[in-house]
Write a protein that holds these residues in place. Structure first.
Motif, short mmCIF file in Angstrom:
data_model
loop_
_atom_site.label_atom_id
_atom_site.label_comp_id
_atom_site.label_asym_id
_atom_site.label_seq_id
_atom_site.Cartn_x
_atom_site.Cartn_y
_atom_site.Cartn_z
N ARG A 65 0.84 -1.19 0.00
CA ARG A 65 0.00 0.00 0.00
C ARG A 65 0.88 1.24 0.00
N GLY A 66 0.38 2.33 -0.59
CA GLY A 66 1.03 3.63 -0.50
C GLY A 66 2.46 3.61 -0.99
N ALA A 67 3.38 4.12 -0.14
CA ALA A 67 4.80 4.19 -0.51
C ALA A 67 5.39 2.80 -0.68
N ASP A 98 12.02 4.41 -14.47
CA ASP A 98 10.87 5.30 -14.36
C ASP A 98 9.97 4.79 -13.24
N GLN A 99 10.06 5.42 -12.08
CA GLN A 99 9.20 5.05 -10.95
C GLN A 99 7.94 5.91 -11.01
N GLY A 100 6.97 5.46 -11.80
CA GLY A 100 5.83 6.29 -12.15
C GLY A 100 4.65 6.19 -11.19
N GLU A 101 4.89 6.28 -9.89
CA GLU A 101 3.83 6.27 -8.91
C GLU A 101 4.02 7.46 -7.96
N THR A 102 2.99 8.29 -7.79
CA THR A 102 3.09 9.48 -6.95
C THR A 102 3.46 9.12 -5.52
N ALA A 103 2.89 8.05 -4.99
CA ALA A 103 3.12 7.68 -3.59
C ALA A 103 4.54 7.18 -3.34
N VAL A 104 5.22 6.74 -4.39
CA VAL A 104 6.57 6.21 -4.24
C VAL A 104 7.57 7.35 -4.41
N GLN A 105 7.79 8.10 -3.33
CA GLN A 105 8.76 9.20 -3.31
C GLN A 105 8.48 10.27 -4.37
N ALA A 106 7.19 10.40 -4.78
CA ALA A 106 6.77 11.48 -5.69
C ALA A 106 7.68 11.56 -6.93
N TYR A 107 7.95 10.43 -7.54
CA TYR A 107 8.76 10.30 -8.77
C TYR A 107 10.24 10.57 -8.56
N LYS A 108 10.69 10.79 -7.31
CA LYS A 108 12.07 11.18 -7.08
C LYS A 108 13.06 10.02 -7.17
N LEU A 109 12.55 8.81 -7.44
CA LEU A 109 13.44 7.67 -7.66
C LEU A 109 13.59 7.34 -9.14
N SER A 110 13.06 8.19 -10.01
CA SER A 110 13.26 8.00 -11.44
C SER A 110 14.65 8.53 -11.80
N ALA A 137 29.78 4.33 -12.39
CA ALA A 137 28.58 4.80 -13.09
C ALA A 137 28.26 6.23 -12.67
N ARG A 138 27.49 6.90 -13.52
CA ARG A 138 26.97 8.24 -13.22
C ARG A 138 25.45 8.19 -13.33
N GLN A 139 24.81 8.94 -12.44
CA GLN A 139 23.35 8.94 -12.40
C GLN A 139 22.81 10.36 -12.32
N SER A 140 21.68 10.59 -13.00
CA SER A 140 20.99 11.87 -12.94
C SER A 140 19.49 11.63 -13.01
N ALA A 141 18.72 12.71 -12.87
CA ALA A 141 17.26 12.60 -12.85
C ALA A 141 16.74 12.16 -14.22
N TYR A 142 15.55 11.55 -14.20
CA TYR A 142 14.94 11.03 -15.42
C TYR A 142 13.43 11.28 -15.39
N ARG A 143 12.89 11.61 -16.51
CA ARG A 143 11.45 11.82 -16.72
C ARG A 143 10.86 12.80 -15.70
N ARG A 144 9.88 12.34 -14.87
CA ARG A 144 9.15 13.29 -14.02
C ARG A 144 9.84 13.61 -12.69
N ASN A 145 11.05 13.15 -12.50
CA ASN A 145 11.77 13.44 -11.26
C ASN A 145 11.94 14.97 -11.13
N PHE A 202 20.65 1.05 4.64
CA PHE A 202 20.98 1.87 3.48
C PHE A 202 20.26 1.40 2.23
N LEU A 203 19.05 0.84 2.38
CA LEU A 203 18.27 0.44 1.22
C LEU A 203 17.93 1.65 0.35
N THR A 204 17.67 2.78 1.01
CA THR A 204 17.58 4.07 0.32
C THR A 204 18.82 4.86 0.71
N THR A 205 19.57 5.32 -0.26
CA THR A 205 20.83 6.02 0.02
C THR A 205 20.56 7.33 0.74
#
Length: 292
Positions: A65-67, A98-110, A137-145, A202-205
């Motif tokens: 549920r939710g997040a 693309d983490q396209g669910e609002t409840a999941v960190q408001a797209y901030k994991l894309s 590796a290098r990482q940056s924001a993607y799509r709706r992040n 540290f599952l979420t950095t």
């Protein structure tokens, strides 16, 4: 054709060491992917692994549920190109998550992640072997992040096998950018339990990133009476931030397993001692696996 494999539908995806894409097999509910995957092997040693994922079935299962969503929609593209060389397998990868669910960190994991990896081994004798992994590796924001960030990842890992002994040491960095939440290097599709300690801190950095210096060893016995195999393992971690030089804490992980015919009994223990991040934590797992 053996040179082309096409898989469509709900499936497991485990790429390389599962740091970025894995099925989180240790959990009660393994992570699965609704996807179309194409594996192309045009030449000996060369492989292109390309997947389009429209839905990620999370470890939370039907009770999600939710997040902690049951599933996460999105247009994910996972590309992995590898080639076997005399010194090991060289891999280049691009993961568009693309983490396209609002409840999941408001797209901030894309995120979009691009990098490379070398994994190989060298046998000095029948009893001594050195295995190694190096990745960047290098990482940056993607799509709706809504965040705009740029963070790096690095790994150096060595394992030495000497007869029944196994020694391992490494250094892994999930970098930070500005120190704002979720502007550090994230791996939402990875088998994160395998990395940075079993206490799951540290599952979420963290916002300031994390640097993990670790070392450990183990020993295995074969055929001890009626027992087919016994394995003991210990690993120590020192966790620090990537920015601001914070000592997060230290962790000790222990594992003992016994194999009896088709059954494996395991006891796993984690103790995290907090310094400046999270809280002191102890966890114990008792597990039984039947190999069929």
């Amino acid at each position: 054709s053996k040179a082309v494999i096409l898989t469509a539908g709900r499936q497991r995806l485990s790429l390389d060491d599962e740091r970025f894409v894995g099925n989180v097999g240790f959990r009660d509910n393994a992570q699965a992917f609704d996807a179309v995957r194409t594996e192309v092997m045009p030449l000996k040693g060369l492989k292109l692994d390309l997947a389009y994922v429209w839905n990620v079935r999370s470890i939370w299962g039907v009770d999600g549920r939710g997040a902690r969503a049951r599933s996460i929609n999105g247009d994910n593209v996972l590309a992995n190109l590898s080639y076997v060389t005399p010194i090991g397998t060289v891999t280049g990868f691009a993961y568009l998550v693309d983490q396209g669910e609002t409840a999941v960190q408001a797209y901030k994991l894309s995120s979009q992640t691009y990098g490379g990896r070398l994994a190989g081994a060298h046998a000095f004798s029948k009893a001594v072997k050195l295995s190694y992994q190096f990745s960047y590796a290098r990482q940056s924001a993607y799509r709706r992040n809504p965040n705009r960030y740029d963070a790096s990842y690095g790994l150096a890992d060595l394992t030495l096998d000497v007869k029944a002994w196994k020694f391992n040491a490494g250094y892994e960095v999930l970098g930070a950018d500005t120190g704002a939440a979720l502007t550090s290097f994230q791996t939402p599709l990875g088998t994160n339990f395998k990395f940075q300690g079993w206490a799951d801190k540290f599952l979420t950095t963290p916002a300031n990133g994390v640097r993990d210096l670790y070392a450990g060893g183990g020993y295995g016995w074969k055929k001890v009476g009626a027992i087919d195999a016994i394995t003991l393992q210990a690993t120590w971690h020192r966790f620090e931030s990537d920015r601001l030089a914070q000592h997060y804490g230290d962790e000790l992980d222990l594992l003992a397993s016994v194999k009896l015919k088709k059954t494996v009994f395991s006891a796993r223990f984690a103790q995290y001692e907090a310094k400046s991040f999270a809280t002191d934590t102890r966890k114990l797992w008792l597990q039984v696996d039947w190999i069929y």
